[in-house]
Each structure stands twice: as C-alpha cells, then as structure tokens.
Design a protein around this motif. Structure first.
Motif, PDB file in Angstrom:
ATOM      1  N   ARG A 102     -45.900  41.989 -81.697  1.00  0.00           N
ATOM      2  CA  ARG A 102     -46.568  40.768 -82.145  1.00  0.00           C
ATOM      3  C   ARG A 102     -46.634  39.727 -81.044  1.00  0.00           C
ATOM      4  O   ARG A 102     -47.607  38.989 -80.920  1.00  0.00           O
ATOM      5  CB  ARG A 102     -45.853  40.220 -83.390  1.00  0.00           C
ATOM      6  CG  ARG A 102     -46.281  40.978 -84.643  1.00  0.00           C
ATOM      7  CD  ARG A 102     -45.281  40.912 -85.766  1.00  0.00           C
ATOM      8  NE  ARG A 102     -45.796  41.632 -86.933  1.00  0.00           N
ATOM      9  CZ  ARG A 102     -45.804  42.955 -87.042  1.00  0.00           C
ATOM     10  NH1 ARG A 102     -45.322  43.709 -86.065  1.00  0.00           N
ATOM     11  NH2 ARG A 102     -46.297  43.552 -88.117  1.00  0.00           N
ATOM     12  N   ALA A 103     -45.596  39.666 -80.227  1.00  0.00           N
ATOM     13  CA  ALA A 103     -45.638  38.760 -79.075  1.00  0.00           C
ATOM     14  C   ALA A 103     -46.672  39.236 -78.065  1.00  0.00           C
ATOM     15  O   ALA A 103     -47.390  38.428 -77.461  1.00  0.00           O
ATOM     16  CB  ALA A 103     -44.255  38.683 -78.422  1.00  0.00           C
ATOM     17  N   LEU A 104     -46.770  40.551 -77.903  1.00  0.00           N
ATOM     18  CA  LEU A 104     -47.702  41.126 -76.935  1.00  0.00           C
ATOM     19  C   LEU A 104     -49.148  40.785 -77.274  1.00  0.00           C
ATOM     20  O   LEU A 104     -49.912  40.321 -76.416  1.00  0.00           O
ATOM     21  CB  LEU A 104     -47.518  42.648 -76.881  1.00  0.00           C
ATOM     22  CG  LEU A 104     -48.456  43.427 -75.959  1.00  0.00           C
ATOM     23  CD1 LEU A 104     -48.181  43.081 -74.497  1.00  0.00           C
ATOM     24  CD2 LEU A 104     -48.307  44.934 -76.191  1.00  0.00           C
ATOM     25  N   VAL A 105     -49.556  41.008 -78.519  1.00  0.00           N
ATOM     26  CA  VAL A 105     -50.964  40.764 -78.880  1.00  0.00           C
ATOM     27  C   VAL A 105     -51.278  39.278 -78.920  1.00  0.00           C
ATOM     28  O   VAL A 105     -52.442  38.885 -78.812  1.00  0.00           O
ATOM     29  CB  VAL A 105     -51.317  41.426 -80.233  1.00  0.00           C
ATOM     30  CG1 VAL A 105     -51.152  42.938 -80.162  1.00  0.00           C
ATOM     31  CG2 VAL A 105     -50.475  40.848 -81.371  1.00  0.00           C
ATOM     32  N   SER A 106     -50.251  38.443 -79.076  1.00  0.00           N
ATOM     33  CA  SER A 106     -50.469  37.002 -79.068  1.00  0.00           C
ATOM     34  C   SER A 106     -50.547  36.454 -77.643  1.00  0.00           C
ATOM     35  O   SER A 106     -51.447  35.670 -77.315  1.00  0.00           O
ATOM     36  CB  SER A 106     -49.333  36.304 -79.828  1.00  0.00           C
ATOM     37  OG  SER A 106     -49.416  34.904 -79.706  1.00  0.00           O
TER      38      SER A 106
END
Length: 368
Positions: free
Chosen positions: A188-192
């Motif tokens: 979730r941090a990656l896609v954000s």
C-alpha cells in the motif's frame, strides 16, 4: 592500569552492556505481545491505570509492580506513552496510566499489517539457536565435510528454512503470516508513494509473488494493469488472492522463462540470493522485457544499504542487523547502490532509478 584508563573503560562499559543485553528488548516486546497489552489498552479507548491493566491482562495485583517496570521499558522503547491520573488529595502519589503510541499500531491483532507474527518468528528458537553456533560455522571449511551455505542449515542438520517450515507447522504459520502482514503494509505504501512508476503499464509479472497480496493491491490501485504472479507450482496451487486483473502462472524463476510483460517485479526476492543466481534472474528478465521489440523495466522493491534516504545511525544499524539476519538463514545479503549497479550492468541493463518508499525500503526501476 592507571586511574584515567580505568575511568575511561568504566565509562565505555554501559555500551557493552547495552549490546550483550540487547536480547531483553526482543523478549520485552514478545512478552507485551503475549499479554496483548496494546489490544487491551486499545479496547479500553483511553489511558488505562496500572491496576486495571494488570487485571485486564490477568496479572495478580501482587505482581503489578513488576508489570510497571515492564511498561516503563516499553514506554522507553516507544511502544506506549505514560500519563498520570490525578488521585484524591490524600493519595501519596499519582497513578501511572498507559496509552498507545504510534508504534503501538504495529502490535494490534486487528490490524492486518501488524508485526506480531514477524516478532514471534524472529525470536523463535529455530532462528535464534543457530546464532549460538555462528563462530563454529565461520570456522568450518569445505575440507571438513560439514560446511553449509549458512549457519541455519549448520544448526539444523543441513536443512534449509523451507524444509524446517515443512516440519514445524507453527513456525511455518508464523513465517507466512509475518511475510503476508509486511507485504500488506509495504504494498500500500508502494502504490501510494511510487504511482509514477506504474503509470503507463498494461501488464506486470510479480516474480516470487506468493499468494498474490502485492499483485492484488497493484491491480486494485491500477485497473489498467494486468498482474501475473509467477511462483513455484505448490505455491500457486494453494490458497491465494483473487481479482479480475490477477492470474497465476507456475514456474521456476531460475530455470523457466519469465512471462513477457511491461514490467517484472521482485519484492524482497533478490536480497535472498547471492550474486550469481540474481544475475541469472536479471538476464531472464531482460529477455522477457524486450520480447517483440517492446522494452519494459524491472522493478525491484528492496533495500539499498547506505542509501541517502536511510543512512542515519539508527537506520543503518537496523539495516546491518537485517543483513546479518539474511546471512544467518538465507544465502543473500543487503546490497549497496554500487553492488546493485554492477549487477545491472553485467546483466545488460543501461540505467536505473531509485525511489524511497518508506522505512528502509526503496523501489529500483531498472531499464534495458
């Protein structure tokens, strides 16, 4: 020894104590998780007095002073905060109350990204006991006929970590749940944080993607990207995530062709392996990315040891601990930017870009 030298050594002594007693930090955290202290305070909804906390976690009031000392350490480590509840005027002192700190969220059972299973796994005897044999393993050579790829195998009669997992269901569950929780949070941090890296892609292969946690997050965040998880047959045939833009293909990343896609993703995979197999995988990726004249990219979600985004003393210390952890039970390592760049060049890639994601991890985009 003169007096000045004695004082100098005495001043240095606490640092040595801090290091050889460091295991107490891990055991304190394990105890807090077993008592479910964070969950109890979270359910209470406000700072919880020590006596009520003791009752809630089923500790006799006679042992409340010991719990107080445990909580003092947990507050020091940053897991909780302490406030004082004002008592009646005749009371001799205020009662300590405890509340959640931001770090507490990683301890809560209700959060899918909690660090509970990773903590229990990391302090498990299967991972801790081999460290007692590290010096013996380092002195072992091929000539002895007892050498192994790492100290984990040395301590477990030559067995690799996945073989021990197959024999110990509890350890296997902790390992799997721990990695799944970490994947949930990181993805979730990656896609954000790295949306630009995914823009314009229509297909992505997640190599070693397991049960598809990361690929599902990507598919949900970018409906135009079709994701394929590429992993071993026994992995993709088991329980896994589902999504209309997500499918699975079985294969071996060392021996089989990687499916063609606009991007090939490795998340916490390449750090598990030494340079030779990593180089082989990167060359396989280059073939998959340049098929039919279309050039894509490799996306590596990993660490870069000493990168400017995480080279402060605390982050560097944690990175070095992780490197030794990988050395102990895997065959890989954390790599510096120069080591990564050398691998990319040798595999035939021409350029790369590093984007910090958060914590100690980055995304490396590598271009043919």
């Amino acid at each position: 020894m003169d007096a000045a030298t004695a004082v100098e050594l005495l001043d240095a002594q606490p640092q040595v104590w801090h290091h050889f007693l460091g295991y107490i930090n891990s055991m304190t955290l394990q105890c807090a998780l077993e008592l479910e202290i964070a969950d109890v305070i979270h359910r209470h909804g406000q700072p919880l007095p020590l006596n009520q906390l003791a009752a809630a976690v089923k500790i006799p009031q006679a042992k409340a002073p010991f719990l107080s000392r445990l909580m003092r350490m947990l507050v020091h480590l940053g897991y909780f905060t302490q406030v004082k509840q004002q008592q009646k005027p005749e009371a001799e002192q205020d009662v300590p109350c405890y509340w959640l700190a931001p770090l507490s969220r990683l301890l809560l059972k209700e959060n899918p990204f909690n660090a509970r299973s990773l903590t229990f796994c990391s302090v498990h005897e299967h991972l801790v006991d081999p460290w007692r044999q590290m010096s013996a393993w380092l002195r072992t050579s091929n000539e002895d006929g007892k050498d192994t790829a790492n100290v984990f195998a040395f301590a477990h009669e030559g067995k690799k970590v996945y073989e021990v997992c197959s024999e110990d269901a509890n350890f296997s569950q902790l390992f799997s749940e721990g990695m799944a929780g970490d994947s949930w949070l990181f993805s979730r941090a990656l896609v954000s944080k790295c949306r630009d890296a995914f823009e314009g892609l229509s297909s992505l292969v997640d190599v070693g993607g397991g049960t598809g946690n990361t690929s599902k997050v990507i598919a949900e965040a970018f409906p135009n990207i079709h994701c394929t998880v590429f992993d071993l047959p026994h992995v993709v045939s088991g329980p896994k995530q589902t999504h209309p833009n997500l499918d699975y293909e079985s294969g071996n990343m060392f021996t089989d062709d990687i499916p063609h896609a606009d991007a090939v993703l490795f998340k916490w995979v390449l750090c598990d392996w030494p340079d030779e197999p990593v180089l082989k995988m990167l060359k396989q990726c280059k073939k998959a990315l340049t098929k039919n004249g279309v050039k894509g990219k490799v996306m590596i979600a990993d660490h870069v040891l000493g990168h400017e985004s995480c080279n402060d003393s605390s982050s560097m210390g944690t990175s070095l601990i992780l490197d030794l952890l990988f050395m102990s039970f895997l065959e890989g390592s954390l790599r510096t930017e120069k080591q990564w760049a050398n691998l990319f060049a040798e595999a035939g890639f021409t350029d790369y870009k590093i984007t910090p994601v958060g914590g100690l991890r980055v995304l490396i985009e590598v271009y043919p």
